[in-house]
Design a protein around this motif. Structure first.
Motif, PDB file in Angstrom:
ATOM      1  N   THR A  94      48.709  22.296 -45.590  1.00  0.00           N
ATOM      2  CA  THR A  94      47.697  23.074 -44.867  1.00  0.00           C
ATOM      3  C   THR A  94      48.303  23.758 -43.649  1.00  0.00           C
ATOM      4  OG1 THR A  94      45.974  21.544 -45.598  1.00  0.00           O
ATOM      5  CG2 THR A  94      45.467  22.914 -43.690  1.00  0.00           C
ATOM      6  N   ILE A  95      49.107  23.026 -42.892  1.00  0.00           N
ATOM      7  CA  ILE A  95      49.749  23.602 -41.705  1.00  0.00           C
ATOM      8  C   ILE A  95      50.627  24.789 -42.099  1.00  0.00           C
ATOM      9  CG2 ILE A  95      51.509  23.178 -39.914  1.00  0.00           C
ATOM     10  CD1 ILE A  95      48.866  21.974 -39.143  1.00  0.00           C
ATOM     11  N   LEU A  96      51.469  24.605 -43.133  1.00  0.00           N
ATOM     12  CA  LEU A  96      52.358  25.687 -43.558  1.00  0.00           C
ATOM     13  C   LEU A  96      51.568  26.877 -44.079  1.00  0.00           C
ATOM     14  CD1 LEU A  96      55.315  23.810 -45.284  1.00  0.00           C
ATOM     15  CD2 LEU A  96      55.181  24.736 -42.976  1.00  0.00           C
ATOM     16  N   SER A  97      50.485  26.619 -44.768  1.00  0.00           N
ATOM     17  CA  SER A  97      49.639  27.699 -45.274  1.00  0.00           C
ATOM     18  C   SER A  97      49.060  28.513 -44.122  1.00  0.00           C
ATOM     19  CB  SER A  97      48.524  27.114 -46.135  1.00  0.00           C
ATOM     20  OG  SER A  97      47.627  28.125 -46.525  1.00  0.00           O
ATOM     21  N   GLU A  98      48.558  27.830 -43.112  1.00  0.00           N
ATOM     22  CA  GLU A  98      47.971  28.523 -41.957  1.00  0.00           C
ATOM     23  C   GLU A  98      49.027  29.346 -41.219  1.00  0.00           C
ATOM     24  OE1 GLU A  98      44.716  28.654 -40.829  1.00  0.00           O
ATOM     25  OE2 GLU A  98      44.215  27.670 -42.714  1.00  0.00           O
ATOM     26  N   LEU A  99      50.192  28.745 -41.006  1.00  0.00           N
ATOM     27  CA  LEU A  99      51.220  29.414 -40.205  1.00  0.00           C
ATOM     28  C   LEU A  99      51.919  30.544 -40.966  1.00  0.00           C
ATOM     29  CD1 LEU A  99      52.876  26.329 -38.481  1.00  0.00           C
ATOM     30  CD2 LEU A  99      51.437  28.061 -37.387  1.00  0.00           C
ATOM     31  N   TYR A 100      52.318  30.289 -42.209  1.00  0.00           N
ATOM     32  CA  TYR A 100      53.168  31.227 -42.919  1.00  0.00           C
ATOM     33  C   TYR A 100      52.424  32.133 -43.892  1.00  0.00           C
ATOM     34  CZ  TYR A 100      56.822  28.501 -40.774  1.00  0.00           C
ATOM     35  OH  TYR A 100      57.626  27.886 -39.855  1.00  0.00           O
ATOM     36  N   PHE A 101      51.360  31.659 -44.514  1.00  0.00           N
ATOM     37  CA  PHE A 101      50.647  32.497 -45.471  1.00  0.00           C
ATOM     38  C   PHE A 101      49.473  33.230 -44.825  1.00  0.00           C
ATOM     39  CE2 PHE A 101      52.595  29.224 -48.234  1.00  0.00           C
ATOM     40  CZ  PHE A 101      53.489  30.067 -48.868  1.00  0.00           C
ATOM     41  N   GLN A 102      48.786  32.572 -43.900  1.00  0.00           N
ATOM     42  CA  GLN A 102      47.684  33.223 -43.190  1.00  0.00           C
ATOM     43  C   GLN A 102      48.181  34.006 -41.968  1.00  0.00           C
ATOM     44  OE1 GLN A 102      44.730  33.219 -44.614  1.00  0.00           O
ATOM     45  NE2 GLN A 102      45.520  31.848 -46.192  1.00  0.00           N
ATOM     46  N   GLY A 103      49.398  33.705 -41.537  1.00  0.00           N
ATOM     47  CA  GLY A 103      50.001  34.430 -40.418  1.00  0.00           C
ATOM     48  C   GLY A 103      49.413  34.081 -39.062  1.00  0.00           C
ATOM     49  N   THR A 162      46.137  28.193 -35.262  1.00  0.00           N
ATOM     50  CA  THR A 162      46.093  27.128 -36.258  1.00  0.00           C
ATOM     51  C   THR A 162      45.446  25.884 -35.676  1.00  0.00           C
ATOM     52  OG1 THR A 162      48.059  28.003 -37.360  1.00  0.00           O
ATOM     53  CG2 THR A 162      47.503  25.717 -37.815  1.00  0.00           C
ATOM     54  N   ALA A 163      45.808  25.548 -34.456  1.00  0.00           N
ATOM     55  CA  ALA A 163      45.215  24.368 -33.808  1.00  0.00           C
ATOM     56  C   ALA A 163      43.706  24.539 -33.667  1.00  0.00           C
ATOM     57  CB  ALA A 163      45.863  24.142 -32.440  1.00  0.00           C
ATOM     58  N   ARG A 164      43.256  25.710 -33.241  1.00  0.00           N
ATOM     59  CA  ARG A 164      41.818  25.953 -33.100  1.00  0.00           C
ATOM     60  C   ARG A 164      41.111  25.930 -34.452  1.00  0.00           C
ATOM     61  NH1 ARG A 164      43.504  29.745 -29.315  1.00  0.00           N
ATOM     62  NH2 ARG A 164      43.265  31.426 -30.809  1.00  0.00           N
ATOM     63  N   LYS A 175      52.515  21.532 -34.058  1.00  0.00           N
ATOM     64  CA  LYS A 175      53.967  21.718 -33.938  1.00  0.00           C
ATOM     65  C   LYS A 175      54.726  20.632 -34.689  1.00  0.00           C
ATOM     66  CE  LYS A 175      53.984  24.017 -29.442  1.00  0.00           C
ATOM     67  NZ  LYS A 175      54.390  23.890 -28.025  1.00  0.00           N
ATOM     68  N   SER A 176      54.333  19.379 -34.507  1.00  0.00           N
ATOM     69  CA  SER A 176      55.080  18.289 -35.152  1.00  0.00           C
ATOM     70  C   SER A 176      54.889  18.324 -36.664  1.00  0.00           C
ATOM     71  CB  SER A 176      54.687  16.931 -34.575  1.00  0.00           C
ATOM     72  OG  SER A 176      53.342  16.630 -34.874  1.00  0.00           O
ATOM     73  N   ARG A 177      53.674  18.603 -37.133  1.00  0.00           N
ATOM     74  CA  ARG A 177      53.457  18.682 -38.589  1.00  0.00           C
ATOM     75  C   ARG A 177      54.249  19.839 -39.202  1.00  0.00           C
ATOM     76  NH1 ARG A 177      46.939  17.500 -39.176  1.00  0.00           N
ATOM     77  NH2 ARG A 177      47.044  15.316 -38.524  1.00  0.00           N
ATOM     78  N   ALA A 178      54.290  20.965 -38.518  1.00  0.00           N
ATOM     79  CA  ALA A 178      55.062  22.107 -39.018  1.00  0.00           C
ATOM     80  C   ALA A 178      56.545  21.759 -39.073  1.00  0.00           C
ATOM     81  CB  ALA A 178      54.832  23.328 -38.130  1.00  0.00           C
TER      82      ALA A 178
END
Length: 158
Positions: free
Chosen positions: A115-124, A130-132, A142-145
């Motif tokens: 989910t974290i990677l999807s939010e950061l890299y695919f959703q941009g 992402t935190a919000r 940050k730690s999960r990413a």
């Protein structure tokens, strides 16, 4: 300066062609640099023809040495790309294997890491966004990413 150039250009060019291994264009560039240095130090150029030619040849030799040193300090330039080699069957096989490795590595991630990677890299989204969106602290994002990317690297490398 015009007279200096007209009188000594051909001698400088012959001299520099010898120093550049016959590279006419490189020698032309070095003649221009020599003349620029002469123009900047015009008061240092001897007035007589023989003295000015010796002075210019000395400057030209130093310019050639500086140019050679600059070329040695830079990394080698890559040549043109061979399109036939790029599109070879082996490369296609490697791409398929690499894509399969990535797919398997992503499936092995936990849901939270995916989910974290999807939010950061695919959703941009940014880290703050992402935190919000997920309603979790920024440090957790940050730690999960970090651990998700590390897991992917290890899975693909190993």
């Amino acid at each position: 300066m015009v007279e200096l150039h007209a009188e000594h250009r051909s001698a400088l060019l012959r001299f520099l062609i010898g120093l550049t291994g016959g590279e006419w264009y490189a020698a032309e560039d070095l003649v221009q640099e020599t003349m620029i240095r002469a123009w900047r130090s015009l008061e240092s150029v001897p007035a007589d023809s023989h003295g000015s030619r010796r002075w210019l040849l000395t400057v030209a030799r130093r310019v050639a040495i500086d140019s050679a040193r600059r070329r040695q300090a830079r990394p080698a330039e890559a040549g043109p790309v061979d399109a036939e080699r790029i599109a070879s069957v082996d490369d296609t096989t490697e791409i398929v294997v690499l894509a399969d490795s990535w797919r398997n590595a992503v499936h092995r991630l936990s849901d939270t890491h995916r989910t974290i990677l999807s939010e950061l890299y695919f959703q941009g989204r940014s880290l703050d966004e992402t935190a919000r969106t997920l309603g979790i602290p920024l440090g957790t994002v940050k730690s999960r990413a970090h651990y998700a990317v590390r897991s992917l690297r290890e899975a693909v490398a190993g």
